[in-house]
Design a protein around this motif. Structure first.
Motif, PDB file in Angstrom:
ATOM      1  N   ASP A 119     -20.055  27.396  31.425  1.00 19.40           N
ATOM      2  CA  ASP A 119     -19.944  29.049  32.802  1.00 19.40           C
ATOM      3  C   ASP A 119     -21.562  28.445  33.536  1.00 19.40           C
ATOM      4  O   ASP A 119     -21.382  29.418  34.227  1.00 19.40           O
ATOM      5  N   VAL A 120     -22.344  27.486  33.550  1.00 22.00           N
ATOM      6  CA  VAL A 120     -22.851  27.342  34.445  1.00 22.00           C
ATOM      7  C   VAL A 120     -22.270  26.747  35.587  1.00 22.00           C
ATOM      8  O   VAL A 120     -22.357  27.562  36.925  1.00 22.00           O
ATOM      9  N   GLU A 121     -21.079  26.089  35.429  1.00 21.42           N
ATOM     10  CA  GLU A 121     -20.734  25.238  36.125  1.00 21.42           C
ATOM     11  C   GLU A 121     -19.215  25.961  36.993  1.00 21.42           C
ATOM     12  O   GLU A 121     -18.547  25.618  37.142  1.00 21.42           O
ATOM     13  N   ARG A 122     -18.843  27.003  36.456  1.00 23.57           N
ATOM     14  CA  ARG A 122     -17.639  27.853  36.251  1.00 23.57           C
ATOM     15  C   ARG A 122     -16.631  26.597  36.107  1.00 23.57           C
ATOM     16  O   ARG A 122     -15.353  27.456  37.066  1.00 23.57           O
ATOM     17  N   VAL A 123     -16.265  26.339  35.325  1.00 25.70           N
ATOM     18  CA  VAL A 123     -14.727  25.129  34.723  1.00 25.70           C
ATOM     19  C   VAL A 123     -14.654  26.002  33.670  1.00 25.70           C
ATOM     20  O   VAL A 123     -15.322  25.697  32.443  1.00 25.70           O
ATOM     21  N   GLY A 124     -13.513  26.590  33.826  1.00 28.58           N
ATOM     22  CA  GLY A 124     -12.519  26.741  32.643  1.00 28.58           C
ATOM     23  C   GLY A 124     -11.037  26.322  32.127  1.00 28.58           C
ATOM     24  O   GLY A 124     -11.110  26.512  31.264  1.00 28.58           O
ATOM     25  N   GLN A 125     -11.047  24.775  32.969  1.00 25.69           N
ATOM     26  CA  GLN A 125     -10.486  24.327  32.191  1.00 25.69           C
ATOM     27  C   GLN A 125     -10.104  23.185  32.971  1.00 25.69           C
ATOM     28  O   GLN A 125     -10.214  23.020  33.885  1.00 25.69           O
ATOM     29  N   ILE A 126      -9.842  21.466  32.299  1.00 27.65           N
ATOM     30  CA  ILE A 126      -9.616  20.100  32.437  1.00 27.65           C
ATOM     31  C   ILE A 126      -7.826  20.128  32.294  1.00 27.65           C
ATOM     32  O   ILE A 126      -7.998  20.267  31.778  1.00 27.65           O
ATOM     33  N   SER A 127      -7.499  19.521  33.542  1.00 28.09           N
ATOM     34  CA  SER A 127      -6.009  18.977  33.564  1.00 28.09           C
ATOM     35  C   SER A 127      -6.154  17.509  33.597  1.00 28.09           C
ATOM     36  O   SER A 127      -6.661  16.507  34.059  1.00 28.09           O
ATOM     37  N   ILE A 128      -4.946  16.850  32.976  1.00 26.87           N
ATOM     38  CA  ILE A 128      -5.340  14.858  32.222  1.00 26.87           C
ATOM     39  C   ILE A 128      -3.504  14.929  32.557  1.00 26.87           C
ATOM     40  O   ILE A 128      -3.006  15.679  32.420  1.00 26.87           O
ATOM     41  N   GLN A 129      -3.814  14.226  34.067  1.00 24.44           N
ATOM     42  CA  GLN A 129      -2.114  13.516  34.095  1.00 24.44           C
ATOM     43  C   GLN A 129      -1.424  13.030  33.150  1.00 24.44           C
ATOM     44  O   GLN A 129      -2.968  12.450  32.634  1.00 24.44           O
ATOM     45  N   CYS A 130      -0.144  12.683  33.525  1.00 28.39           N
ATOM     46  CA  CYS A 130       0.503  12.334  32.175  1.00 28.39           C
ATOM     47  C   CYS A 130       1.230  11.007  32.834  1.00 28.39           C
ATOM     48  O   CYS A 130       1.780  11.194  33.944  1.00 28.39           O
ATOM     49  N   TYR A 131       1.026   9.741  31.690  1.00 28.58           N
ATOM     50  CA  TYR A 131       2.011   8.616  32.588  1.00 28.58           C
ATOM     51  C   TYR A 131       3.352   8.606  31.075  1.00 28.58           C
ATOM     52  O   TYR A 131       3.106   9.100  29.586  1.00 28.58           O
ATOM     53  N   GLU A 132       4.485   8.742  31.255  1.00 28.10           N
ATOM     54  CA  GLU A 132       6.000   8.999  30.922  1.00 28.10           C
ATOM     55  C   GLU A 132       5.923   7.221  30.659  1.00 28.10           C
ATOM     56  O   GLU A 132       6.312   7.121  31.107  1.00 28.10           O
ATOM     57  N   PHE A 133       6.205   7.536  28.932  1.00 30.55           N
ATOM     58  CA  PHE A 133       6.834   5.235  28.239  1.00 30.55           C
ATOM     59  C   PHE A 133       8.198   6.087  27.812  1.00 30.55           C
ATOM     60  O   PHE A 133       8.936   7.221  27.492  1.00 30.55           O
ATOM     61  N   GLY A 134       8.373   5.050  27.438  1.00 30.71           N
ATOM     62  CA  GLY A 134      10.473   4.997  27.742  1.00 30.71           C
ATOM     63  C   GLY A 134      10.382   4.363  26.050  1.00 30.71           C
ATOM     64  O   GLY A 134       9.507   4.579  25.452  1.00 30.71           O
ATOM     65  N   PRO A 135      11.652   3.863  25.849  1.00 28.18           N
ATOM     66  CA  PRO A 135      11.984   3.809  24.333  1.00 28.18           C
ATOM     67  C   PRO A 135      11.247   2.408  24.479  1.00 28.18           C
ATOM     68  O   PRO A 135      11.831   1.784  23.451  1.00 28.18           O
ATOM     69  N   SER A 136      10.982   0.879  25.669  1.00 26.60           N
ATOM     70  CA  SER A 136       9.887  -0.037  25.414  1.00 26.60           C
ATOM     71  C   SER A 136      11.491  -1.136  24.166  1.00 26.60           C
ATOM     72  O   SER A 136      10.711  -1.695  24.059  1.00 26.60           O
ATOM     73  N   GLY A 137      12.154  -1.420  24.064  1.00 30.13           N
ATOM     74  CA  GLY A 137      12.881  -2.009  23.304  1.00 30.13           C
ATOM     75  C   GLY A 137      13.499  -1.294  22.137  1.00 30.13           C
ATOM     76  O   GLY A 137      14.088  -2.318  21.224  1.00 30.13           O
ATOM     77  N   GLN A 138      12.756  -0.415  21.632  1.00 27.50           N
ATOM     78  CA  GLN A 138      13.105   0.371  20.544  1.00 27.50           C
ATOM     79  C   GLN A 138      14.562   0.876  20.071  1.00 27.50           C
ATOM     80  O   GLN A 138      14.935   1.342  20.749  1.00 27.50           O
ATOM     81  N   ILE A 139      15.078   0.130  18.968  1.00 22.84           N
ATOM     82  CA  ILE A 139      15.962   1.543  18.670  1.00 22.84           C
ATOM     83  C   ILE A 139      15.615   2.346  17.263  1.00 22.84           C
ATOM     84  O   ILE A 139      16.676   3.359  17.014  1.00 22.84           O
ATOM     85  N   VAL A 140      15.066   1.694  16.744  1.00 27.62           N
ATOM     86  CA  VAL A 140      14.318   3.188  15.459  1.00 27.62           C
ATOM     87  C   VAL A 140      12.871   3.477  16.142  1.00 27.62           C
ATOM     88  O   VAL A 140      12.587   3.048  16.826  1.00 27.62           O
ATOM     89  N   HIS A 141      12.209   4.562  14.805  1.00 30.03           N
ATOM     90  CA  HIS A 141      10.544   3.869  14.803  1.00 30.03           C
ATOM     91  C   HIS A 141      10.351   3.447  14.533  1.00 30.03           C
ATOM     92  O   HIS A 141      10.443   3.304  13.794  1.00 30.03           O
ATOM     93  N   PRO A 142       9.447   3.138  15.642  1.00 31.57           N
ATOM     94  CA  PRO A 142       8.276   2.018  15.073  1.00 31.57           C
ATOM     95  C   PRO A 142       7.900   2.293  14.464  1.00 31.57           C
ATOM     96  O   PRO A 142       6.687   3.416  13.797  1.00 31.57           O
ATOM     97  N   ILE A 143       6.989   1.203  12.812  1.00 31.66           N
ATOM     98  CA  ILE A 143       6.967   1.750  11.636  1.00 31.66           C
ATOM     99  C   ILE A 143       5.349   1.497  11.401  1.00 31.66           C
ATOM    100  O   ILE A 143       4.938   2.685  10.949  1.00 31.66           O
ATOM    101  N   ASP A 144       4.815   1.260  12.185  1.00 35.12           N
ATOM    102  CA  ASP A 144       3.660   1.184  13.078  1.00 35.12           C
ATOM    103  C   ASP A 144       3.152   2.258  14.014  1.00 35.12           C
ATOM    104  O   ASP A 144       2.168   1.969  13.930  1.00 35.12           O
ATOM    105  N   GLY A 145       3.828   2.870  14.907  1.00 37.63           N
ATOM    106  CA  GLY A 145       3.539   3.966  15.356  1.00 37.63           C
ATOM    107  C   GLY A 145       3.584   4.615  16.586  1.00 37.63           C
ATOM    108  O   GLY A 145       4.462   3.174  16.967  1.00 37.63           O
ATOM    109  N   VAL A 146       3.979   4.851  17.440  1.00 35.77           N
ATOM    110  CA  VAL A 146       4.408   5.478  18.199  1.00 35.77           C
ATOM    111  C   VAL A 146       3.476   4.628  19.759  1.00 35.77           C
ATOM    112  O   VAL A 146       3.491   3.595  20.595  1.00 35.77           O
ATOM    113  N   THR A 147       1.743   4.214  19.207  1.00 29.92           N
ATOM    114  CA  THR A 147       1.424   3.527  20.082  1.00 29.92           C
ATOM    115  C   THR A 147       1.206   2.536  20.280  1.00 29.92           C
ATOM    116  O   THR A 147       1.371   1.816  21.503  1.00 29.92           O
ATOM    117  N   GLN A 148       1.580   1.812  18.801  1.00 35.26           N
ATOM    118  CA  GLN A 148       1.839   0.575  18.870  1.00 35.26           C
ATOM    119  C   GLN A 148       3.863  -0.208  19.553  1.00 35.26           C
ATOM    120  O   GLN A 148       3.860  -1.169  20.195  1.00 35.26           O
TER     121      GLN A 148
END
Length: 563
Positions: free
Chosen positions: A400-429
């Protein structure tokens, strides 16, 4: 000679009459046996129809024996939605009468006695009614007009036919012109309306509309529309009292005539708010639209809860996987995850507007990220453990003092990275290769200053004029968007473009649009070399970070795999 000819003519006439009577008798027996609903309805009293395009039905078998009690009458409203599916809604004023088991115990019975299975989607949290879905039968698609089905018990379908319940079927409502949901605030009511503002950035003025409260047009109470942007319409609460739900819709003023929109929305006059303020306010919620994300949810919730998200609000867009079980498991483990059934198709922006209303009473800030998107800061790489102040550090100390109502964060888009099925240890891995340049952005919004219109585009809200939006530098924070996953996962995503303003991949148009996957076209067919597509930069920073924070048993498995 003349007499002989006359006798011959009489004989021919008698034979023709005899043949006609015999043939008619057989045809009647065949038709009576094959299509009983059209030729011999039982002697039942006429069931009157309700207003607002609803129809009275019974969900118990009707017997002609006079000793049995009369059937229990309910009301349904049916809407034809994309992909030849029908939403069948039991309105809230009738849902309280349901004492019979729910679940998938029902079928949709159409006027020509064709039956399709009905799947319970859930109880609509703010409407208060129950939603079912069934397929619109193939044979019914060939002839107009389309009629609404009725809902009957699956166990009794063998002995039922449509005209036992309703002699005059109603036309199916169409998804492209309807008031489909509502949200009551302290001072006004917000309606969600499909079929008026159909183009992004083009909105009709509020003066073209009025809100109408009540079932009878002549006695209904009207209030002026104060805002009409995208699918979100707002109007003041009327000066009426009562504790029972009443119909509320939008009236369109066109020259010398008015058009009343069909509606599913309900309003309870004596409700001060839709959400009772009975819980403490948290700093941050996360709002997202989900469909069949059960296998991804634990990783997303566990990661973001450790860096500062306290409450997760999932708008469930017709999932049929194990999402409910996953949510229940997370709740038992102490995570605040709540699900809102948002069954409406192509209504992501409206769902985010709804979530801004919902969350403003339980959180100060809301992050609008998808379940395949993870916030990451290069400054966290030196941290041995996550902490709940990590996201807080990205926010202004005093918005309210700084009059900031929203912050935007840019995105990196990741690809299949050689995977043919969902990685069992998660997308971040499993996904570690991305496109070189950032694509779009996602936002964290200060909820008290969201614009009255609730306008949002691509996870980004309009804020009040006296506030501003700022963009975070990429060396401070980015969003890893695991967008192009192993083909089986991406193929299931291919059917679900939930945004009203994003082109469907299945449509053969604007093939170069940024909304599309490059090189994919409009058919859900795996492109040659998919597993290595979009791999321009090897980026394993999130993999290393999450392995350190969430690895267990000597880092052989991740924490979200342990349950």
């Amino acid at each position: 000679m003349v007499i002989r000819k006359s006798r011959k003519k009489i004989f021919i006439i008698i034979c023709a009459i005899t043949c006609f009577i015999t043939l008619s008798h057989h045809l009647y027996r065949y038709a009576h046996h094959s299509f009983p609903a059209y030729f011999s309805p039982p002697p039942l009293p006429l069931i009157s129809t309700l207003s607002n395009s609803s129809q009275s039905i019974s969900i118990v078998h009707i017997s002609s024996q006079p000793s049995l009690p009369p059937p229990k009458i309910l009301s349904t409203i049916s809407i034809l939605i994309p992909d030849w599916e029908v939403l069948v809604i039991i309105p809230p004023e009738k849902s309280t009468q349901i004492i019979l088991p729910l679940g998938n115990n029902y079928v949709c019975l159409f006027p020509n006695n064709v039956i399709s299975s009905a799947r319970l989607l859930g109880k609509l949290p703010f409407n208060g009614g129950y939603a079912f879905k069934c397929e619109f039968p193939m044979r019914n698609r060939r002839r107009l007009p389309f009629f609404q089905p009725i809902l009957v018990f699956k166990e009794e379908q063998e002995n039922l036919y449509f005209h036992q319940f309703l002699n005059a079927p109603l036309h199916l409502l169409r998804w492209n012109f309807i008031v489909y949901d509502s949200f009551t605030t302290k001072n006004d009511i917000v309606l969600f309306v499909k079929g008026v503002n159909n183009r992004q950035g083009v909105n009709r003025p509020p003066s073209d509309f009025r809100c109408v409260f009540g079932d009878e047009p002549l006695t209904a109470v009207r209030t002026n529309i104060t805002s009409s942007v995208q699918e979100v319409f707002r109007c003041p609460r009327p000066e009426i009292t009562g504790s029972h739900p009443i119909s509320v819709t939008v009236e369109i003023l066109e020259n010398d005539r008015t058009v009343m929109m069909p509606t599913l929305a309900r309003y309870v006059p004596d409700n001060r708010r839709t959400i009772i303020q009975s819980e403490g306010k948290s700093l941050m919620c996360a709002c997202t639209m989900v469909h069949n994300v059960g296998k991804f949810l634990r990783e997303w919730v566990m990661f973001h809860s450790k860096i500062g998200v306290e409450k997760f609000v999932l708008y469930d867009n017709d999932s049929d996987d194990d999402l409910v079980a996953q949510v229940e498991s997370l709740r038992k483990e102490g995570f605040d995850v709540r699900t809102i059934y948002w069954v409406w198709p192509k209504a992501q922006e409206a769902g985010f507007s709804h979530c801004a209303l919902y969350s403003t009473q339980i959180c100060d800030w809301a992050a609008f990220f998808d379940v395949d998107e993870f916030v990451f800061s290069p400054t966290w790489l030196e941290s041995a453990q996550p902490n709940i102040d990590m996201l807080r550090s990205l926010l202004p100390a005093d918005p309210d003092v700084e009059r900031v109502g929203q912050i935007s964060i840019q995105c990196y888009e990741f690809g299949p990275s050689g995977q043919i099925v969902h990685p069992i240890d998660g997308v971040t891995q499993g996904y570690t290769c991305r496109r070189r340049f950032d694509q779009r952005h996602k936002s964290i919004v200060y909820l008290p200053v969201v614009d009255q219109s609730l306008l949002n585009v691509v996870h980004h809200f309009r804020v009040k004029d006296e506030y501003r939006s700022i963009q975070i530098e990429m060396d401070k924070a980015i969003v890893n968007h695991y967008k192009y996953q192993a083909w089986p996962e991406f193929q299931s995503k291919f059917r679900r473009r939930v945004s009203a303003y994003v082109i469907d991949w299945r449509e053969n148009m604007n093939l170069m649009s940024n909304d599309r996957a490059p090189g994919l076209g409009f058919q859900p067919i795996e492109p040659l070399g998919w597993t290595e597509m979009f791999c321009e930069v090897r980026d394993e920073r999130m993999k290393m970070l999450t392995k350190r924070w969430f690895g267990v048993n000597g880092h052989s498995i991740m924490a979200w795999q342990s349950s």
